[in-house]
Design a protein around this motif. Sequence first.
Motif, mmCIF file in Angstrom:
data_model
loop_
_atom_site.group_PDB
_atom_site.id
_atom_site.type_symbol
_atom_site.label_atom_id
_atom_site.label_comp_id
_atom_site.label_asym_id
_atom_site.label_seq_id
_atom_site.Cartn_x
_atom_site.Cartn_y
_atom_site.Cartn_z
ATOM 1 N N LEU A 40 0.812 -1.206 0.000
ATOM 2 C CA LEU A 40 0.000 0.000 0.000
ATOM 3 C C LEU A 40 0.851 1.264 0.000
ATOM 4 C CD1 LEU A 40 -2.859 -0.876 2.506
ATOM 5 C CD2 LEU A 40 -2.937 -0.895 0.019
ATOM 6 N N ARG A 43 1.830 4.154 -4.831
ATOM 7 C CA ARG A 43 0.620 4.429 -5.598
ATOM 8 C C ARG A 43 1.013 4.900 -6.990
ATOM 9 N NH1 ARG A 43 -4.123 7.497 -2.432
ATOM 10 N NH2 ARG A 43 -4.504 5.983 -0.794
ATOM 11 N N GLY A 48 -3.279 11.580 -4.658
ATOM 12 C CA GLY A 48 -4.375 10.728 -4.233
ATOM 13 C C GLY A 48 -5.682 11.501 -4.245
ATOM 14 N N THR A 111 0.334 12.253 -2.914
ATOM 15 C CA THR A 111 0.231 10.856 -2.490
ATOM 16 C C THR A 111 0.903 10.608 -1.151
ATOM 17 O OG1 THR A 111 0.181 10.138 -4.789
ATOM 18 C CG2 THR A 111 0.781 8.486 -3.150
ATOM 19 N N ASP A 148 -11.222 6.864 0.522
ATOM 20 C CA ASP A 148 -9.907 7.018 -0.094
ATOM 21 C C ASP A 148 -9.978 6.336 -1.462
ATOM 22 O OD1 ASP A 148 -7.286 7.243 -0.741
ATOM 23 O OD2 ASP A 148 -6.514 6.601 1.202
ATOM 24 N N ASP A 150 -7.865 6.297 -3.884
ATOM 25 C CA ASP A 150 -6.556 5.962 -4.431
ATOM 26 C C ASP A 150 -6.042 7.066 -5.341
ATOM 27 O OD1 ASP A 150 -4.604 3.903 -4.096
ATOM 28 O OD2 ASP A 150 -4.823 3.475 -6.222
#
Length: 630
Positions: A40, A43, A48, A111, A148, A150
């Motif tokens: 995780l 990204r 994000g 991010t 969230d 992503d």
Amino acid sequence: MDFDVLEALRIEVADLAERAGIDFEPVCTGYPHHCLVPELRERAGRYGLIEIEGNTAAAFIEQLTPMDTGGLRQDEWRPVVLLEGHGDVMSPALLQRRGFGFGTYRLVVPTDRSRRVAAWLRHLSDGFVRFDDADLWGKLPGPIVVRDLDAADATIPELAAFEAGEEDLPEPHTSHKPYFIGLHAPGYVDPEGDALPPFRWEAPVDDERHRRTPLYDWHVQNGAKMAPFAGWEMPLWYTSISDEHRAVRGAAGLFDVSHMGIFDVTGPHAAYFLNLVATNDVNALRPGESQYSYLLDPEGRVIDDIMVYRLTPSRFLTVVNAANTEKDWAWLEAVNKHKVRIDELRPWARASFEAELRDLHDPHESYSWQADLALQGPRSRDVLLALLDATPASAATAEIRARLMTLNRGEVIEVHIPNHRGPGGVLDLFIARTGYTGERMGFEIFIHPDVLGTLWELLLEVGAPSGLRPVGLAARDSLRIEAGLPLYGHELAGPLDLRPDDAGYAGFIKLHKPFFAGRRAYLEHRQALRMTVVRFRIAEKGVRVPKLQDVVTESRGRVIGEVTSCSLDTEGYLVGMAHVDERHAKEGTELNIFPHPTRETWDKPYDELELGDRLVVHSEATVVRRFRKR
């Protein structure tokens, strides 16, 4: 608690769970060493995307950032700054209001900070995290949903410009917001704006002409004692105060309270506006619920006490005292239109959003007019059920009966009852299980004034077998005194300038709201509080009735306070309320009540008194429990 402390504890618990072999949700705050699941950490892309959704999303966003969000148009992106509770920048961001309404927003953040921002938002929504070291009670409006999503979509047009200028953060300030995270941070410089004028109200000159309710002719024809009250000609009693008082306690009484002011507050920002001007939290109400609240001025003084009924997610009925209707309307309109100050220390502060306000007694709102009847007493529900029995049986009336039988205290329903007498065909009503008599069973009924008389007569007719009686305002006053309920001008405001905490109603001041008009002044007053309102009873019958501002002493004659109200109770004893030193507020404390010297005089000087002359002496009273036991 502190955000970083809370996050560290969550990580420790998750680590313990992992070592114990227990499934757990990944915990990631944005710092690399805080992310427990390696996959995780990385990204796609540099940004994000976080979505915020809920009925209070607009108010939540408004207090989340110091930047102006009130003018954000549909689907517009705007650069903002998110601050930590101590004032440091948590993250720059792009903010978007999605769709037609005000319930969904999106944030684009770098991010490497998105996990921390998402955790911050969730804790703010849940009310777990402290965001203002100067205020331990504060909580942002919520709860809201934080998703969230992503990676941010690289096709967002504003993203390129945001990325290019990320190092040049927009200046984190605004000139008007009543509150936002970081406002009280040590390093934050609050830019001054143009000061709004203070609210000033001058009551209209009394021209001795009084308004009349739709039931005026009925009152006169049925022998009511009429008298002026709050600019209206109102019935004081029909038979006697004590007779009507006992009728309500023993069976049921019907009150004409159509002189009360009624305002309609609607629109997507109705809840935001009411939370700004009132002390209670309307976000705690579901549709069909009500709450008692206060309007305070910026100095913490009581403008009025009110009842708020939430009819739908975006519509509220607000009932105000008849004597204060014009003042209340002027205050609410001025705040809504940004014409008066709401904060003495920041006189440029104003609401970020506007609600839609209507005075439901305004001649221009005749189609939407509402007037109020109060049906109070242990048999009041039986009267409403008898009203249904007097109409043809149908599935609709059966449903209304079921709803009345399950209606809880404080709840309100909208019903349509067939009207077999008079015009209209149907009586459109809002029925609330609320009241001002202290009875557990009681209702307030809102109806268009054109058919108010029809409903009044129907209720008296079908309610006669249940003991229903018309009751005047005098018994309404004695009933509320017996119950320990405050009255504006006596236990609230008035010559003693009493505040809600003086009157014993601090529970209706919701300090978890970071701002409402008068909040700061209320806190200062509460910290200095040394007096309180008590209820007392005089055991001897036939004595003089204590009046407003009569002197109260302790048993040895030292002055400790003043009387605020007094009347006869159901058993014929005098019961009242007084504002006294809190050290003498314990139940069972003996008090002496002396007539106010400016109202009582002797026929002779003291040194000329002879046998047979009369003096006005004090009455002995005892403090009883603050509210009547029901």
